[in-house]
Design a protein around this motif. Structure first.
Motif, mmCIF file in Angstrom:
data_model
loop_
_atom_site.group_PDB
_atom_site.id
_atom_site.type_symbol
_atom_site.label_atom_id
_atom_site.label_comp_id
_atom_site.label_asym_id
_atom_site.label_seq_id
_atom_site.Cartn_x
_atom_site.Cartn_y
_atom_site.Cartn_z
ATOM 1 N N THR A 147 55.985 23.241 43.127
ATOM 2 C CA THR A 147 55.373 24.087 44.147
ATOM 3 C C THR A 147 53.851 23.973 44.119
ATOM 4 O O THR A 147 53.175 24.583 44.941
ATOM 5 N N ARG A 148 53.305 23.178 43.220
ATOM 6 C CA ARG A 148 51.848 23.090 43.060
ATOM 7 C C ARG A 148 51.239 22.036 43.990
ATOM 8 O O ARG A 148 50.563 21.123 43.568
ATOM 9 N N HIS A 149 51.499 22.232 45.286
ATOM 10 C CA HIS A 149 50.939 21.376 46.327
ATOM 11 C C HIS A 149 49.577 21.930 46.736
ATOM 12 O O HIS A 149 49.377 23.147 46.730
ATOM 13 N N PRO A 150 48.653 21.077 47.152
ATOM 14 C CA PRO A 150 47.328 21.571 47.522
ATOM 15 C C PRO A 150 47.338 22.479 48.754
ATOM 16 O O PRO A 150 46.550 23.423 48.835
ATOM 17 N N GLU A 151 48.242 22.229 49.689
ATOM 18 C CA GLU A 151 48.310 23.073 50.887
ATOM 19 C C GLU A 151 48.771 24.484 50.536
ATOM 20 O O GLU A 151 48.311 25.461 51.119
ATOM 21 N N PHE A 152 49.672 24.576 49.571
ATOM 22 C CA PHE A 152 50.147 25.888 49.109
ATOM 23 C C PHE A 152 49.019 26.610 48.382
ATOM 24 O O PHE A 152 48.819 27.815 48.563
ATOM 25 N N ALA A 153 48.254 25.873 47.572
ATOM 26 C CA ALA A 153 47.106 26.458 46.874
ATOM 27 C C ALA A 153 46.075 26.965 47.875
ATOM 28 O O ALA A 153 45.478 28.040 47.682
ATOM 29 N N ILE A 154 45.857 26.222 48.943
ATOM 30 C CA ILE A 154 44.919 26.656 49.983
ATOM 31 C C ILE A 154 45.398 27.954 50.614
ATOM 32 O O ILE A 154 44.604 28.885 50.823
ATOM 33 N N ALA A 155 46.673 28.051 50.928
ATOM 34 C CA ALA A 155 47.204 29.275 51.543
ATOM 35 C C ALA A 155 47.008 30.470 50.616
ATOM 36 O O ALA A 155 46.570 31.544 51.058
ATOM 37 N N ARG A 156 47.293 30.292 49.350
ATOM 38 C CA ARG A 156 47.128 31.398 48.393
ATOM 39 C C ARG A 156 45.661 31.786 48.246
ATOM 40 O O ARG A 156 45.317 32.958 48.209
ATOM 41 N N TRP A 157 44.782 30.778 48.155
ATOM 42 C CA TRP A 157 43.358 31.066 48.032
ATOM 43 C C TRP A 157 42.861 31.808 49.267
ATOM 44 O O TRP A 157 42.137 32.799 49.157
ATOM 45 N N ALA A 158 43.247 31.340 50.437
ATOM 46 C CA ALA A 158 42.802 31.954 51.693
ATOM 47 C C ALA A 158 43.282 33.397 51.806
ATOM 48 O O ALA A 158 42.528 34.276 52.251
ATOM 49 N N ALA A 159 44.516 33.662 51.383
ATOM 50 C CA ALA A 159 45.045 35.028 51.443
ATOM 51 C C ALA A 159 44.223 35.968 50.570
ATOM 52 O O ALA A 159 44.040 37.144 50.917
ATOM 53 N N GLU A 160 43.718 35.462 49.467
ATOM 54 C CA GLU A 160 42.951 36.286 48.531
ATOM 55 C C GLU A 160 41.472 36.416 48.900
ATOM 56 O O GLU A 160 40.828 37.384 48.504
ATOM 57 N N HIS A 161 40.917 35.438 49.618
ATOM 58 C CA HIS A 161 39.470 35.387 49.802
ATOM 59 C C HIS A 161 38.972 35.493 51.240
ATOM 60 O O HIS A 161 37.767 35.667 51.448
ATOM 61 N N LEU A 162 39.841 35.354 52.220
ATOM 62 C CA LEU A 162 39.404 35.361 53.610
ATOM 63 C C LEU A 162 40.094 36.457 54.404
ATOM 64 O O LEU A 162 41.255 36.789 54.135
ATOM 65 N N SER A 163 39.404 36.979 55.392
ATOM 66 C CA SER A 163 40.005 37.951 56.310
ATOM 67 C C SER A 163 40.982 37.218 57.225
ATOM 68 O O SER A 163 40.910 35.988 57.359
ATOM 69 N N PRO A 164 41.868 37.948 57.888
ATOM 70 C CA PRO A 164 42.780 37.283 58.830
ATOM 71 C C PRO A 164 42.033 36.475 59.902
ATOM 72 O O PRO A 164 42.463 35.376 60.252
#
Length: 158
Positions: free
Chosen positions: A54-71
């Motif tokens: 599950t350690r794909h870069p696109e998945f990491a981006i989604a998780r990072w964005a959920a934690e650091h960016l507004s909708p």
């Protein structure tokens, strides 16, 4: 929207990250998250060699964005990636509400290439992003960069 010369700069970085992954013994995939102003917000490459697929870069981006960016910031951002998102990553992208996806090589191209190299098919169907996230804005493939991605995969299996 067609892939622009500005898009190709970030897409080339995603391919470079894929090469970095291959250099450390991982599968050659890389991705970059970019703001509307052209700032790189987050980038990563595959980390599946340790056994966690599950350690794909696109998945990491989604998780990072959920934690650091507004909708709103997520919707305005663009994900550049060496290969079209797998269904897992596409779902994460959709659930987090990220914006446009630009990829170098499509899932269909990758599936055909891997079969020609004698690779075993993965356990998950290679579907287009829009089959998972119907409203996704997706651009790709890019012929020149897809050829570079193909060479990385040939080196992996060569």
């Amino acid at each position: 929207m067609p892939i622009t010369s500005a898009d190709r700069v970030f897409l080339a970085r995603a391919v470079e990250l894929a090469g970095n992954a291959l250099a450390v013994g991982d599968e050659p995939f890389g991705s970059v998250l970019v703001s509307p102003a052209g700032d790189v917000l987050f980038e990563d490459h595959n980390h599946v060699a340790g056994g966690d697929h599950t350690r794909h870069p696109e998945f990491a981006i989604a998780r990072w964005a959920a934690e650091h960016l507004s909708p709103d910031e997520r919707r305005a951002a663009t994900v550049y990636t060496s290969g079209e998102h797998c269904p897992m990553c596409a779902a994460a992208h959709g659930w987090v509400g990220l914006g446009r996806i630009v990829y170098a090589m499509s899932s269909a191209q990758l599936t055909e290439l891997l079969a020609s190299l004698g690779a075993e098919p993965g356990p998950v169907a290679a579907l287009p992003v829009t089959a998972i996230v119907p409203g996704a804005v997706v651009d790709g493939p890019d012929a020149e960069l897809a050829a570079r991605v193909a060479e990385l995969h040939r080196r992996r299996f060569g």
